[in-house]
Design a protein around this motif. Structure first.
Motif, PDB file in Angstrom:
ATOM      1  N   MET A   1      -7.365   3.354  -4.949  1.00  0.00           N
ATOM      2  CA  MET A   1      -6.540   3.737  -3.812  1.00  0.00           C
ATOM      3  C   MET A   1      -7.086   3.076  -2.545  1.00  0.00           C
ATOM      4  SD  MET A   1      -5.420   7.525  -2.471  1.00  0.00           S
ATOM      5  CE  MET A   1      -5.448   8.122  -4.148  1.00  0.00           C
ATOM      6  N   HIS A   2      -6.172   2.696  -1.674  1.00  0.00           N
ATOM      7  CA  HIS A   2      -6.576   2.068  -0.423  1.00  0.00           C
ATOM      8  C   HIS A   2      -6.417   3.048   0.741  1.00  0.00           C
ATOM      9  CE1 HIS A   2      -5.072  -1.228  -3.109  1.00  0.00           C
ATOM     10  NE2 HIS A   2      -6.250  -1.715  -2.789  1.00  0.00           N
ATOM     11  N   THR A   3      -6.933   2.664   1.890  1.00  0.00           N
ATOM     12  CA  THR A   3      -6.832   3.516   3.071  1.00  0.00           C
ATOM     13  C   THR A   3      -6.075   2.794   4.166  1.00  0.00           C
ATOM     14  OG1 THR A   3      -8.877   2.724   4.112  1.00  0.00           O
ATOM     15  CG2 THR A   3      -9.070   4.535   2.504  1.00  0.00           C
ATOM     16  N   LEU A   4      -5.517   3.595   5.067  1.00  0.00           N
ATOM     17  CA  LEU A   4      -4.807   3.042   6.213  1.00  0.00           C
ATOM     18  C   LEU A   4      -5.753   2.261   7.110  1.00  0.00           C
ATOM     19  CD1 LEU A   4      -1.916   3.067   7.255  1.00  0.00           C
ATOM     20  CD2 LEU A   4      -2.471   5.097   8.608  1.00  0.00           C
ATOM     21  N   GLU A   5      -6.984   2.713   7.163  1.00  0.00           N
ATOM     22  CA  GLU A   5      -7.987   2.018   7.991  1.00  0.00           C
ATOM     23  C   GLU A   5      -8.253   0.616   7.453  1.00  0.00           C
ATOM     24  OE1 GLU A   5      -8.213   5.135   6.880  1.00  0.00           O
ATOM     25  OE2 GLU A   5      -7.916   6.118   8.829  1.00  0.00           O
ATOM     26  N   GLN A   6      -8.359   0.489   6.134  1.00  0.00           N
ATOM     27  CA  GLN A   6      -8.541  -0.833   5.538  1.00  0.00           C
ATOM     28  C   GLN A   6      -7.364  -1.744   5.855  1.00  0.00           C
ATOM     29  OE1 GLN A   6      -9.017   0.629   1.456  1.00  0.00           O
ATOM     30  NE2 GLN A   6     -10.975  -0.467   1.344  1.00  0.00           N
ATOM     31  N   LEU A   7      -6.166  -1.187   5.748  1.00  0.00           N
ATOM     32  CA  LEU A   7      -4.961  -1.969   6.007  1.00  0.00           C
ATOM     33  C   LEU A   7      -4.939  -2.464   7.446  1.00  0.00           C
ATOM     34  CD1 LEU A   7      -2.157  -2.904   4.955  1.00  0.00           C
ATOM     35  CD2 LEU A   7      -1.244  -0.725   5.814  1.00  0.00           C
ATOM     36  N   ARG A   8      -5.229  -1.581   8.384  1.00  0.00           N
ATOM     37  CA  ARG A   8      -5.164  -1.941   9.802  1.00  0.00           C
ATOM     38  C   ARG A   8      -6.283  -2.876  10.215  1.00  0.00           C
ATOM     39  NH1 ARG A   8      -3.332   4.133  11.878  1.00  0.00           N
ATOM     40  NH2 ARG A   8      -1.070   3.753  11.583  1.00  0.00           N
ATOM     41  N   ARG A  17      -1.377  -5.533  -5.081  1.00  0.00           N
ATOM     42  CA  ARG A  17      -1.006  -4.136  -5.310  1.00  0.00           C
ATOM     43  C   ARG A  17      -1.628  -3.262  -4.236  1.00  0.00           C
ATOM     44  NH1 ARG A  17      -1.176  -0.851 -11.059  1.00  0.00           N
ATOM     45  NH2 ARG A  17      -0.514   1.169 -10.246  1.00  0.00           N
ATOM     46  N   LEU A  18      -0.809  -2.436  -3.597  1.00  0.00           N
ATOM     47  CA  LEU A  18      -1.267  -1.552  -2.534  1.00  0.00           C
ATOM     48  C   LEU A  18      -0.876  -0.119  -2.856  1.00  0.00           C
ATOM     49  CD1 LEU A  18      -2.411  -1.100   0.369  1.00  0.00           C
ATOM     50  CD2 LEU A  18      -0.076  -1.474   1.206  1.00  0.00           C
ATOM     51  N   GLN A  19      -1.854   0.775  -2.758  1.00  0.00           N
ATOM     52  CA  GLN A  19      -1.614   2.192  -2.985  1.00  0.00           C
ATOM     53  C   GLN A  19      -2.122   2.974  -1.783  1.00  0.00           C
ATOM     54  OE1 GLN A  19      -4.076   4.383  -5.917  1.00  0.00           O
ATOM     55  NE2 GLN A  19      -2.164   5.025  -6.869  1.00  0.00           N
ATOM     56  N   LEU A  20      -1.197   3.634  -1.088  1.00  0.00           N
ATOM     57  CA  LEU A  20      -1.542   4.437   0.090  1.00  0.00           C
ATOM     58  C   LEU A  20      -1.025   5.857  -0.117  1.00  0.00           C
ATOM     59  CD1 LEU A  20      -0.635   2.067   3.074  1.00  0.00           C
ATOM     60  CD2 LEU A  20      -2.933   2.692   2.299  1.00  0.00           C
ATOM     61  N   ARG A  21      -1.933   6.820  -0.098  1.00  0.00           N
ATOM     62  CA  ARG A  21      -1.540   8.219  -0.255  1.00  0.00           C
ATOM     63  C   ARG A  21      -2.274   9.067   0.780  1.00  0.00           C
ATOM     64  NH1 ARG A  21      -1.206   9.172  -6.858  1.00  0.00           N
ATOM     65  NH2 ARG A  21       0.133   7.369  -7.247  1.00  0.00           N
TER      66      ARG A  21
END
Length: 440
Positions: A1-8, A17-21
């Protein structure tokens, strides 16, 4: 699972593949920075109710999951995404499915556990459609255009409002896995079969041990059953009571009991009574640990076909025993008016000697064996067996004469003319005959 912080922070550049929950209420615009590589986007378990109209900027996106969110309509911009083949919006509050929301290359659509009452005619104009999962909605009919879905192999209609099944359903040449329990159609039969006699086993007689497995419908644990002055090792399945992609777990429990005893079915010892949380459950015989799954479930890429371990091989005697055992179990189910609905290698346990059991009744449905619908439904499931037989043959060095005869049986089971397929009683008899001829 990824985080919003990593994305930003730009730390996810180049991923496919991106998984954000975790409670998202708005679609993060930073996802568009991944447009040149992103193929799978999983936004399950959030609080989203809309997607941006410019989502087609994700031009490589093939798979989109938005289950367990707050959508009330399938987003219309999805139909403008030519690469999108799999769409999953399970467990939202979707009431509307616009024709414009269906991608042209759609192959796999999951709309389980929503509030849908009607589907657009456009659904029948998606020629690549192979898997369609609609359990747990409010549907009473399907578009007649769906008779044109000649690639459709798996269909889930459980827990809706169908008084009758569509007349065109048994004409679909590739349909092999059908779940249709929990509808007004078949309700009388289901009610009668749900009261099949079974021993009641007090919860206090059971001492739970380690977990053996968990599926969509429940958790299975090893247990010790104290009765008649002794202790018996057993398996206990406790049902979750939630809607699954196959249908209601309580219907599964009724089918397990009604299936009866058979050498290639898991023996049900009784129903659990007196659970402190009123949880429904079954006590079953504990299987030999040498029995393992024949195959793994389908992948995104295989869509409807099981995945076998690399190098998986069978001796021809074991292969023939597995095929006969499954056909014989299916024949008994059909005789009792039970459609298994999920006759797959991943629901079969086996050992190297060909011992096997057919398990997982999550998609099972009841029907009247003497009804007009009986044989068409049975022949849908015969195709599933034919596909399984082909998979077994691919992994077996059978003698040429036997291979030719089994290939002919496979062809008969999978022929496009559904009404010409043999029934399971004849299939089991033919396999027994072949087995006996090789033993002589």
């Amino acid at each position: 699972m990824h985080t919003l912080e990593q994305l930003r922070a730009g730390a996810l550049q180049g991923i496919t593949r991106l998984q954000l929950r975790g409670g998202l209420t708005d679609f993060p615009r930073e996802i568009f920075d991944l447009a040149d590589t992103l193929e799978i986007l999983d936004l399950t378990d959030n609080a989203l109710s809309a997607l941006p109209d410019d989502l087609p900027r994700l031009h490589k996106l093939r798979i989109l999951f938005c289950s367990n969110n707050r959508f009330t309509e399938l987003p219309s911009m999805l139909g403008r995404m030519p690469a999108l083949t799999m769409v999953g919006f399970k467990a939202n509050q979707i009431e509307s499915v616009p024709a414009s929301a269906l991608p042209p290359a759609l192959r796999w659509l999951v709309l389980t556990d929503n509030r849908i009452e009607q589907l657009p005619d456009e659904l029948g104009r998606r020629p690549a459609m192979q898997k369609l999962m609609l359990a747990g909605n409010r549907l009473k009919s399907l578009p007649d255009t769906m008779a044109n879905l000649h690639q459709l192999e798996l269909l889930r209609l459980s827990a809706n409002g169908f008084d009758t099944l569509p007349a065109w359903l048994p004409t679909l040449p590739r349909l092999a896995w059908l779940a249709c329990a929990g509808n007004p159609w078949g309700a009388d039969r289901a009610q009668a079969m749900s009261t099949a006699p079974a021993r009641l086993i007090d919860w206090r007689q059971l001492t739970l041990q380690q977990r053996l497995g968990e599926g969509a419908s429940g958790v299975i644990r090893r247990a010790d059953w104290q009765h008649d002055g002794g202790s018996t090792p057993v398996a206990v399945k406790l049902y979750k009571g939630e809607m699954t992609s196959d249908g209601s777990p309580l219907n599964e429990m009724a089918a397990c009991v009604a299936a009866g005893l058979h050498p290639n079915l898991i023996p049900v010892l009784g129903r659990i009574t007196g659970h402190p949380e009123q949880t429904q459950g079954l006590v079953m015989a504990l299987l030999d640990p040498t029995l393992v799954n024949l195959a793994g479930p389908p992948s995104f890429a295989s869509c409807s076909r099981d995945i076998y371990d690399d190098g998986k091989r069978f001796g021809w005697q074991a292969m023939l025993a597995i095929a006969h055992g499954v056909a014989s179990a299916a024949a008994q189910l059909h005789q009792r008016g039970i459609l298994h609905g999920d006759l797959y290698g991943h629901n079969i346990l086996h050992d190297d000697n060909g011992r096997c059991v057919l398990s997982d009744f999550g998609a099972a449905a009841f029907y009247a064996p003497a009804s007009q619908a009986a044989m068409p439904l049975q022949r849908i499931e015969v195709r599933a067996f034919g596909l399984l037989l082909d998979e077994l043959l691919e992994r077996c060095d059978a003698p040429p004469a036997l291979r030719a005869q089994l290939a002919a049986l496979h062809a008969a089971c999978t022929q496009a003319e559904v009404g010409a397929r043999p029934l399971f009683a004849a299939i089991a008899a033919r396999l027994h005959e072949l087995d006996q001829s090789k033993q002589d």
